[in-house]
Design a protein around this motif. Structure first.
Motif, PDB file in Angstrom:
ATOM      1  N   ARG A   1       0.833  -1.207   0.000  1.00 57.75           N
ATOM      2  CA  ARG A   1       0.000   0.000   0.000  1.00 57.75           C
ATOM      3  C   ARG A   1       0.871   1.261   0.000  1.00 57.75           C
ATOM      4  O   ARG A   1       0.614   2.215  -0.736  1.00 57.75           O
ATOM      5  N   GLU A   2       1.909   1.265   0.824  1.00 59.21           N
ATOM      6  CA  GLU A   2       2.803   2.417   0.896  1.00 59.21           C
ATOM      7  C   GLU A   2       3.843   2.372  -0.217  1.00 59.21           C
ATOM      8  O   GLU A   2       4.180   3.401  -0.809  1.00 59.21           O
ATOM      9  N   ALA A   3       4.357   1.192  -0.507  1.00 54.16           N
ATOM     10  CA  ALA A   3       5.444   1.061  -1.475  1.00 54.16           C
ATOM     11  C   ALA A   3       5.050   1.558  -2.861  1.00 54.16           C
ATOM     12  O   ALA A   3       5.836   2.242  -3.538  1.00 54.16           O
ATOM     13  N   ARG A   4       3.858   1.219  -3.300  1.00 50.94           N
ATOM     14  CA  ARG A   4       3.425   1.644  -4.635  1.00 50.94           C
ATOM     15  C   ARG A   4       3.336   3.163  -4.738  1.00 50.94           C
ATOM     16  O   ARG A   4       3.644   3.750  -5.777  1.00 50.94           O
ATOM     17  N   ARG A   5       2.915   3.805  -3.680  1.00 52.28           N
ATOM     18  CA  ARG A   5       2.831   5.271  -3.682  1.00 52.28           C
ATOM     19  C   ARG A   5       4.203   5.917  -3.806  1.00 52.28           C
ATOM     20  O   ARG A   5       4.313   7.067  -4.236  1.00 52.28           O
ATOM     21  N   LEU A   6       5.219   5.194  -3.411  1.00 57.00           N
ATOM     22  CA  LEU A   6       6.586   5.732  -3.398  1.00 57.00           C
ATOM     23  C   LEU A   6       7.383   5.359  -4.641  1.00 57.00           C
ATOM     24  O   LEU A   6       8.550   5.731  -4.762  1.00 57.00           O
ATOM     25  N   GLY A   7       6.774   4.612  -5.564  1.00 56.34           N
ATOM     26  CA  GLY A   7       7.450   4.269  -6.805  1.00 56.34           C
ATOM     27  C   GLY A   7       8.154   2.931  -6.804  1.00 56.34           C
ATOM     28  O   GLY A   7       8.908   2.623  -7.728  1.00 56.34           O
ATOM     29  N   ILE A   8       7.915   2.107  -5.784  1.00 57.06           N
ATOM     30  CA  ILE A   8       8.501   0.763  -5.759  1.00 57.06           C
ATOM     31  C   ILE A   8       7.691  -0.131  -6.688  1.00 57.06           C
ATOM     32  O   ILE A   8       6.488  -0.294  -6.517  1.00 57.06           O
ATOM     33  N   ALA A   9       8.383  -0.703  -7.685  1.00 58.84           N
ATOM     34  CA  ALA A   9       7.697  -1.491  -8.704  1.00 58.84           C
ATOM     35  C   ALA A   9       7.909  -2.988  -8.536  1.00 58.84           C
ATOM     36  O   ALA A   9       7.173  -3.792  -9.118  1.00 58.84           O
ATOM     37  N   ALA A  10       8.916  -3.374  -7.778  1.00 54.65           N
ATOM     38  CA  ALA A  10       9.230  -4.794  -7.598  1.00 54.65           C
ATOM     39  C   ALA A  10      10.062  -4.945  -6.335  1.00 54.65           C
ATOM     40  O   ALA A  10      10.771  -4.020  -5.925  1.00 54.65           O
ATOM     41  N   SER A  11       9.976  -6.129  -5.731  1.00 56.35           N
ATOM     42  CA  SER A  11      10.685  -6.361  -4.475  1.00 56.35           C
ATOM     43  C   SER A  11      11.255  -7.772  -4.428  1.00 56.35           C
ATOM     44  O   SER A  11      10.619  -8.727  -4.900  1.00 56.35           O
ATOM     45  N   LEU A  12      12.432  -7.871  -3.841  1.00 55.08           N
ATOM     46  CA  LEU A  12      13.018  -9.160  -3.497  1.00 55.08           C
ATOM     47  C   LEU A  12      12.817  -9.379  -2.004  1.00 55.08           C
ATOM     48  O   LEU A  12      13.150  -8.501  -1.196  1.00 55.08           O
ATOM     49  N   HIS A  13      12.274 -10.525  -1.657  1.00 60.92           N
ATOM     50  CA  HIS A  13      12.115 -10.822  -0.239  1.00 60.92           C
ATOM     51  C   HIS A  13      13.435 -11.290   0.343  1.00 60.92           C
ATOM     52  O   HIS A  13      14.128 -12.143  -0.230  1.00 60.92           O
ATOM     53  N   MET A  14      13.782 -10.729   1.487  1.00 61.34           N
ATOM     54  CA  MET A  14      14.980 -11.132   2.222  1.00 61.34           C
ATOM     55  C   MET A  14      14.579 -11.996   3.409  1.00 61.34           C
ATOM     56  O   MET A  14      13.691 -11.620   4.181  1.00 61.34           O
ATOM     57  N   GLU A  15      15.201 -13.145   3.530  1.00 61.20           N
ATOM     58  CA  GLU A  15      14.882 -14.061   4.628  1.00 61.20           C
ATOM     59  C   GLU A  15      14.877 -13.331   5.964  1.00 61.20           C
ATOM     60  O   GLU A  15      15.581 -12.357   6.153  1.00 61.20           O
ATOM     61  N   VAL A  16      14.073 -13.834   6.903  1.00 62.85           N
ATOM     62  CA  VAL A  16      13.834 -13.127   8.158  1.00 62.85           C
ATOM     63  C   VAL A  16      14.345 -13.924   9.359  1.00 62.85           C
ATOM     64  O   VAL A  16      13.842 -13.773  10.474  1.00 62.85           O
ATOM     65  N   ASP A  17      15.333 -14.769   9.125  1.00 62.69           N
ATOM     66  CA  ASP A  17      15.934 -15.562  10.198  1.00 62.69           C
ATOM     67  C   ASP A  17      14.866 -16.337  10.963  1.00 62.69           C
ATOM     68  O   ASP A  17      14.779 -16.287  12.198  1.00 62.69           O
ATOM     69  N   VAL A  18      14.056 -17.066  10.214  1.00 62.96           N
ATOM     70  CA  VAL A  18      13.030 -17.915  10.821  1.00 62.96           C
ATOM     71  C   VAL A  18      13.694 -19.081  11.549  1.00 62.96           C
ATOM     72  O   VAL A  18      14.892 -19.323  11.408  1.00 62.96           O
ATOM     73  N   ALA A  19      12.904 -19.810  12.314  1.00 58.53           N
ATOM     74  CA  ALA A  19      13.415 -21.013  12.962  1.00 58.53           C
ATOM     75  C   ALA A  19      14.002 -21.940  11.905  1.00 58.53           C
ATOM     76  O   ALA A  19      13.493 -22.033  10.778  1.00 58.53           O
ATOM     77  N   GLU A  20      15.067 -22.619  12.261  1.00 57.32           N
ATOM     78  CA  GLU A  20      15.774 -23.454  11.283  1.00 57.32           C
ATOM     79  C   GLU A  20      14.847 -24.468  10.608  1.00 57.32           C
ATOM     80  O   GLU A  20      14.992 -24.755   9.414  1.00 57.32           O
ATOM     81  N   THR A  21      13.886 -24.967  11.336  1.00 57.94           N
ATOM     82  CA  THR A  21      12.953 -25.943  10.766  1.00 57.94           C
ATOM     83  C   THR A  21      11.985 -25.319   9.766  1.00 57.94           C
ATOM     84  O   THR A  21      11.304 -26.028   9.030  1.00 57.94           O
ATOM     85  N   ASP A  22      11.930 -23.985   9.723  1.00 56.13           N
ATOM     86  CA  ASP A  22      11.011 -23.281   8.824  1.00 56.13           C
ATOM     87  C   ASP A  22      11.702 -22.690   7.597  1.00 56.13           C
ATOM     88  O   ASP A  22      11.054 -21.982   6.813  1.00 56.13           O
ATOM     89  N   ILE A  23      12.982 -22.955   7.410  1.00 56.73           N
ATOM     90  CA  ILE A  23      13.714 -22.303   6.327  1.00 56.73           C
ATOM     91  C   ILE A  23      13.087 -22.597   4.961  1.00 56.73           C
ATOM     92  O   ILE A  23      12.806 -21.681   4.180  1.00 56.73           O
ATOM     93  N   ALA A  24      12.864 -23.856   4.652  1.00 58.08           N
ATOM     94  CA  ALA A  24      12.264 -24.193   3.358  1.00 58.08           C
ATOM     95  C   ALA A  24      10.829 -23.686   3.282  1.00 58.08           C
ATOM     96  O   ALA A  24      10.380 -23.218   2.218  1.00 58.08           O
ATOM     97  N   ARG A  25      10.122 -23.753   4.381  1.00 57.52           N
ATOM     98  CA  ARG A  25       8.735 -23.296   4.416  1.00 57.52           C
ATOM     99  C   ARG A  25       8.640 -21.796   4.134  1.00 57.52           C
ATOM    100  O   ARG A  25       7.697 -21.337   3.477  1.00 57.52           O
ATOM    101  N   GLU A  26       9.605 -21.018   4.612  1.00 57.74           N
ATOM    102  CA  GLU A  26       9.578 -19.583   4.358  1.00 57.74           C
ATOM    103  C   GLU A  26       9.572 -19.296   2.855  1.00 57.74           C
ATOM    104  O   GLU A  26       8.800 -18.461   2.374  1.00 57.74           O
ATOM    105  N   THR A  27      10.422 -19.979   2.122  1.00 60.05           N
ATOM    106  CA  THR A  27      10.449 -19.786   0.668  1.00 60.05           C
ATOM    107  C   THR A  27       9.109 -20.149   0.048  1.00 60.05           C
ATOM    108  O   THR A  27       8.604 -19.449  -0.838  1.00 60.05           O
ATOM    109  N   GLU A  28       8.497 -21.220   0.513  1.00 60.85           N
ATOM    110  CA  GLU A  28       7.195 -21.629  -0.012  1.00 60.85           C
ATOM    111  C   GLU A  28       6.128 -20.563   0.253  1.00 60.85           C
ATOM    112  O   GLU A  28       5.313 -20.251  -0.627  1.00 60.85           O
TER     113      GLU A  28
END
Length: 281
Positions: free
Chosen positions: A37-64
């Motif tokens: 909602r805010e990003a589009r107003r500011l001219g952001i057209a695309a984003s890469l998600h950066m991992e958020v240091d989830v629990a080790e057992t959730d690493i693959a799940r985060e990508t999904e």
């Protein structure tokens, strides 16, 4: 147009984030819809998600989870930098699985939250070298005193593209310029390192001003130039230093007087090239 190369999304009902309990202002859900909602107003057209240091057992799940969000018609997500554990023996198998998924553009292992010697282990270094020929980048998230260790990793794999997060995490609030400037200059001598203009408002004092950031930005430019610089919001961490709109405004102010091709490089073109992001973004 801006490509945000450092977006964190938090969905506590789907993933586990052990570290959030220690940072109450961030211990909340930060969703794609809230960001967009805010990003589009500011001219952001695309984003890469950066991992958020989830629990080790959730690493693959985060990508999904993130890849599923990217399938929405109005999604800004065009790829992900996935979490990894190069210190573990199962990293080669994980690497092969990730290489089969074009949505994943690179890896990150946050190093300033683990003992300094983790990155010095033989297995860690051997696994970083395995990135050669993969086309995947590796983000380096280290504090100034750890940049020397990051350099050792970079030198092990000269054909791998490394990205130095948050301008090397200078302690702006504590006046840490002198402790940071030398290590930054040294890692910038490696041509396979790109610096990420991100995160620095969160390292300033609560009442930071543009003048506080200028000396750090100027040194980053001296060391890396504009051809080896990409931009990242570090949302929602940037909310600790004023928020997304404030950081976008400060970025444009820092880049005032810069040529249009150089500005376009920092805000989008360099990211397109580094991560092979489609021109539609």
């Amino acid at each position: 147009m801006i490509i945000d190369t450092h977006l964190h999304l938090v969905y506590r009902d789907r993933l586990t984030y052990p570290w959030l309990a220690d940072v109450p202002p961030l211990n909340a859900d930060f969703t794609h819809d809230l960001y967009a909602r805010e990003a589009r107003r500011l001219g952001i057209a695309a984003s890469l998600h950066m991992e958020v240091d989830v629990a080790e057992t959730d690493i693959a799940r985060e990508t999904e989870v993130i890849e599923a969000l990217a399938t929405a018609a109005d999604s800004l997500l065009v790829g992900a930098i996935a979490s990894c554990r190069p210190e573990l023996p199962d990293f080669p198998a994980y690497l092969e699985r990730v290489r089969a998924n074009p949505f994943v553009r690179g890896f990150r292992r946050v190093l300033h939250v683990v003992p300094d010697d983790v990155s010095e282990g033989a297995l860690f270094r051997e696994n970083i070298a395995r990135l050669s020929g993969s086309g995947l980048t590796f983000d380096l998230c280290v504090k100034p005193h750890q940049i020397e260790r990051a350099i050792a990793l970079v030198d092990l794999a000269p054909d791998v593209s490394f990205v130095l997060d948050h301008c090397g995490v200078p302690d702006i609030a504590g006046g840490g310029y002198d402790l940071w400037k030398g290590p930054l200059s040294e890692i910038a001598r490696r041509p396979n390192v790109t610096v990420k203009l991100s995160g620095i408002p969160a390292y300033g004092a609560e009442n930071w001003t543009l003048e506080d950031l200028k000396p750090y930005f100027a040194h980053v430019v001296r060391c890396f130039g504009f051809d080896r610089m990409v931009w990242g919001s570090d949302w929602p961490v940037c909310t600790l230093g004023g928020g997304l709109s404030t950081w976008i405004g400060a970025t444009h102010a820092l880049l005032s007087g810069v040529s249009l091709p150089e500005k376009a490089g920092v805000l989008s073109d360099n990211a397109r090239r580094l991560w092979k992001i489609s021109p539609r973004a």
